[in-house]
Design an enzyme around this catalytic site. Structure first.
Site, short mmCIF file in Angstrom:
data_model
loop_
_atom_site.label_atom_id
_atom_site.label_comp_id
_atom_site.label_asym_id
_atom_site.label_seq_id
_atom_site.Cartn_x
_atom_site.Cartn_y
_atom_site.Cartn_z
N ASP A 46 0.91 -1.24 -0.05
CA ASP A 46 0.08 0.05 -0.06
C ASP A 46 0.86 1.41 -0.06
O ASP A 46 2.07 1.16 0.31
CB ASP A 46 -0.75 0.00 1.21
CG ASP A 46 -2.17 1.13 0.93
OD1 ASP A 46 -1.98 1.83 -0.01
OD2 ASP A 46 -3.11 0.76 1.70
C1 NOJ Z 1 -4.04 3.91 0.33
C2 NOJ Z 1 -5.27 3.20 0.40
O1 NOJ Z 1 -5.14 2.36 1.69
C3 NOJ Z 1 -5.34 1.98 -0.51
O2 NOJ Z 1 -6.47 1.41 -0.45
C4 NOJ Z 1 -4.94 2.88 -2.13
O3 NOJ Z 1 -5.39 1.85 -3.10
C5 NOJ Z 1 -3.70 3.33 -2.33
N1 NOJ Z 1 -3.75 4.22 -1.31
C6 NOJ Z 1 -3.49 3.99 -3.52
O4 NOJ Z 1 -4.26 5.20 -3.76
#
Ligand code: NOJ
Length: 765
Positions: A307
């Site tokens: 993530d």
């Molecule tokens: C953080 C989020 O937790 C995740 O779900 C998302 O896909 C990513 N950022 C990318 O934007």
């Protein structure tokens, strides 16, 4: 006798497969030596090509493929902030870019990678298309409330088409984090509190995005999906985002893992690690979940992406000493691609030379990245056709979004048949902060889409649905803040109208990521507005637009009718009007319990029993002194404008031999459902299971079947459910993965919510 009963009748570990896909291979690895983590991968259709290409790559280029960088939303190629991305692409030091879209924009960046880098390896472009790109469908929690996976397929198909035409190959969805925390803002992005319901929606959405063949994602209307967040993110303590999760192996496997397994079985191409720790070990550096379970036990041969800065955050977690340590821990645990932070690429070569990362692990990660690019057909067709770009919602897409939103709504209360409203009403007041608001798309919307394609307003839709009515409007109060000075105007409008629609709720910005709330009632002075309208004594309806279960205060007793509309997306206004005026008879059910107060959380239906279950007459039982038992509205609950009755449920056999179950035998539970009212409508028939006594205390109920049926007035149908070993057993605390069905008595409940009372007995012997 007890000893006999405890005998495990069906169990598996070490490679047994079983219908329902719940059993897998256990493995005994616990050590941290990198070599022990190498995963044997089955060779896929692109094996030779990938190996040939990898044979030409330098170590730097290999680490480059493991890097994913963010793009800025609005600046095009050549802008200052994008220079770093372009330079990395040119040097062949970049595998992927996210938060990028647009045929021209993606093609221009792709051209750099393909034409200017040494090996010309194309980039894979990712984007958070969570419930729509241009055509925003209702939020995922709402979709789950439809209890109809076809709703999420409709979203996925429209989203995939719009995204791919904009050069996006990969969406970071579906989110499948089961949670018992309505305070957690991200409950909006998932399917609520139940692993069975969530699994059904996760699998359906993956198929909707990817189609039936996960090895072939080349088509113009397909994108790679991403099962996220792996794993147990929804267990965040106190519902505070990113918080600690301490979870037993059995709960991990029974509650949090099933949707991911379902997504894998549906062929999901990628998985994203989660921000939380899992019993002390951050998910981004967790070899048990990422490698032992995901890659070895389940045989996942796709890509694991971190993530956003999840690798870097290992330092703040107090798990890694520095960036190099974070890279080592994360890559060795099983993360293949690093999003945003750059520790793999910065430290990889040194770590490899020092023997802290195995060549085999690096090659395995690179293989997974390249395989995804082959599956997507990017080596043959790295560019997207600019003239095929979809730049606005089509009429069909809007129609699908409208139907999905209406199908997701849940009727919570309807006394004196206030609903449906008559289109012939002479006057209707529409009041509240969301009555004339376009802020109804929900969390996770692409900024450009919000600007260009805002949600339709309830006020406009009511005017259209009741063309002969005098429709008045007053905001009453803001969505937040203490100012009540506008309430008088709303009250005057309500007094003058035949009926009033009060549209209240949460602005989307207070649900979703980083949007936990400690108080989940209607924000600001909205409750005061409802109470003031109630005091007029005139009929009114409350429409809730929100991203999570809310605590509904004393106003509930005063409101004759309440419709839970969630954040309904682009067609919000029309979909709400469709239900209010009865063009659509509401048939949704709650995918998460609505607590009475925040102090009651967690209050999910699938809790385990204590030794002193609730007893109203006995103080020394599990309860709050100041609250009645149970939630305000239970999981699976929802009303209709018509009435349904269920016949006595039937079970094909009242006992089943373990041996037969082991061989895949199943039982049938059937029940007749009849529309006894005056309108056509939908009912969701639900089946719950309870293992009365087991070697691990079991949830008092577990959903094991649901079916949404549509019936004309007076008509009936028989709903049939199949129950097998996968429905009657559970995962033990064995970290190697041990699924068991134990002998003994089971209760089966059939009904129209988790509070169903019709009960059948089943014996497994
Ligand atoms: C953080 C989020 O937790 C995740 O779900 C998302 O896909 C990513 N950022 C990318 O934007």
């Amino acid at each position: 006798m007890q000893g006999m009963r405890r005998r495990t009748l069906l169990s598996a570990a070490g490679g047994t497969a079983m219908a329902g896909g719940l059993l897998g291979v256990g493995n005994a690895q616990a050590a941290a030596a990198p070599a022990a983590r190498s995963v044997p991968r089955a060779s896929g259709p692109y094996d030779q090509k990938i190996k040939q290409l990898m044979g030409r790559m330098t170590v730097d280029e290999k680490f480059g493929q493991l890097q994913q960088l963010p793009w800025t939303w609005d600046t095009g190629p050549g802008g200052g902030e994008t220079k770093a991305v372009e330079d990395a692409a040119r040097k062949g030091m970049l595998g992927s870019v996210f938060s990028i879209f647009g045929a021209k924009t993606t093609n221009a960046l792709q051209k750099i990678a393909v034409e200017e880098s040494r090996l010309g390896i194309p980039l894979v472009f990712g984007l958070d298309v969570i419930h729509g790109m241009w055509t925003n469908f209702p939020i995922p929690l709402a979709q789950a409330a439809s209890f109809d996976p076809a709703v999420t397929v409709a979203d996925a198909e429209v989203s995939a088409k719009e995204a791919r035409s904009n050069g996006v190959h990969w969406t970071f969805a579906p989110m499948m984090d089961v949670t018992h925390e309505p305070r957690w803002g991200r409950i909006a992005e998932g399917s609520g509190e139940d692993p069975y319901l969530t699994s059904a929606f996760a699998a359906a959405k993956v198929r909707g995005y990817q189609g039936e063949d996960p090895k072939d994602l080349k088509a113009k209307d397909r994108v790679a999906a991403c099962a996220k967040h792996f794993v147990a993110y929804g267990g965040a303590e106190g519902g505070r985002d990113y918080n600690t999760v301490d979870v037993s192996e059995s709960r991990l496997r029974n509650l949090y893992l099933p949707p991911f397994k379902a997504a894998l079985d549906a062929g999901v191409a990628t998985v994203m690690a989660s921000f939380n720790t899992i019993s002390g070990v951050p998910a981004h550096a967790n070899p048990h979940t990422l490698t032992d379970i995901l890659k070895k036990e389940w045989g996942f041969d796709g890509l694991v992406v971190s993530d956003f800065t999840g690798v870097k955050e290992l330092i703040a977690h107090g798990f890694a000493e520095d960036g190099a340590d974070a890279a080592r821990l994360s890559l060795n645990a099983g993360v293949d691609m690093e999003m945003t932070s750059t520790h793999f690429v910065e430290n990889g070569k040194k770590l490899l030379r020092a023997g802290k990362i195995e060549q085999q692990r690096l090659d395995d990660a690179v293989y997974r990245v390249l395989q995804l690019k082959y599956q997507l057909g990017l080596f043959d067709q790295p560019y997207v056709e600019e003239k095929g770009e979809i730049t606005e919602p089509s009429a069909d897409a809007r129609k699908a979004a409208r139907a999905a939103a209406a199908r997701s709504m849940v009727l919570l209360k309807n006394e004196k048949s206030v609903l449906p409203l008559s289109a012939k009403a002479s006057s209707i007041a529409v009041v509240g902060p969301f009555a004339d608001s376009a802020d109804l798309l929900g969390t996770w919307v692409i900024p450009a889409s919000e600007k260009k394609f805002p949600a339709g307003k309830v006020l406009d839709a009511v005017k259209k649905a009741a063309p002969g009515a005098k429709v008045t409007y007053a905001k009453g109060v803001d969505a937040a803040g203490k100012d009540t000075s506008g309430i008088g105007e709303a009250v005057a409008a309500a007094k003058a109208a035949e009926v009033t629609v009060v549209v209240v709720g949460e602005p989307p910005a207070i649900s979703g990521e980083a949007a936990a709330r400690s108080d989940i009632s209607l924000p600001g002075a909205q409750e005061k507005l409802i109470e003031a309208v109630a005091a007029t004594g005139k009929p009114f309806v409350v429409v809730l637009v929100n991203g999570r279960p809310l605590t509904v205060g004393d106003w509930l007793a005063q409101a004759p009718a309440v419709l839970e509309a969630w954040h309904p997306g682009i067609e919000a206004g029309h979909a709400i009007a469709d239900v209010l005026f009865g063009a659509v008879n509401p048939g949704g059910k709650l995918p998460a319990s609505f607590p009475r107060t925040v102090g009651q959380i967690p209050i999910h239906y699938n809790h385990e029993s204590t030794g002193r279950p609730y007893d109203a007459d006995n103080k020394y039982t599990s309860k709050y002194l100041d609250l009645p038992d149970g939630p305000q509205f239970p999981f699976g609950f929802g009303l209709s404008y018509t009435d349904f009755t269920l016949g006595d449920p039937k079970l094909s056999r009242s006992s089943v031999a373990a041996d037969a179950l082991r061989k895949g035998d199943t039982l049938e539970v059937s029940v007749e459902v009849r529309n006894t009212g005056k309108r056509a409508g939908d009912e969701v028939v639900q089946l719950y299971v309870h293992d009365r006594a087991a070697s691990l205390t079991q949830p008092v109920r577990r959903l094991r079947g649901f079916r949404r049926v549509t019936l004309a007035p007076g008509k009936h149908t028989t709903v049939r459910f199949r129950l097998g070993a996968a429905d009657l057993g559970f995962w033990t605390n064995d970290s190697h993965g041990h699924f068991t069905v134990e002998a003994g008595a089971f209760d089966l409940y059939v009904g129209t919510s988790s509070a169903a009372t019709a009960k059948l007995g089943l014996t497994v012997d």
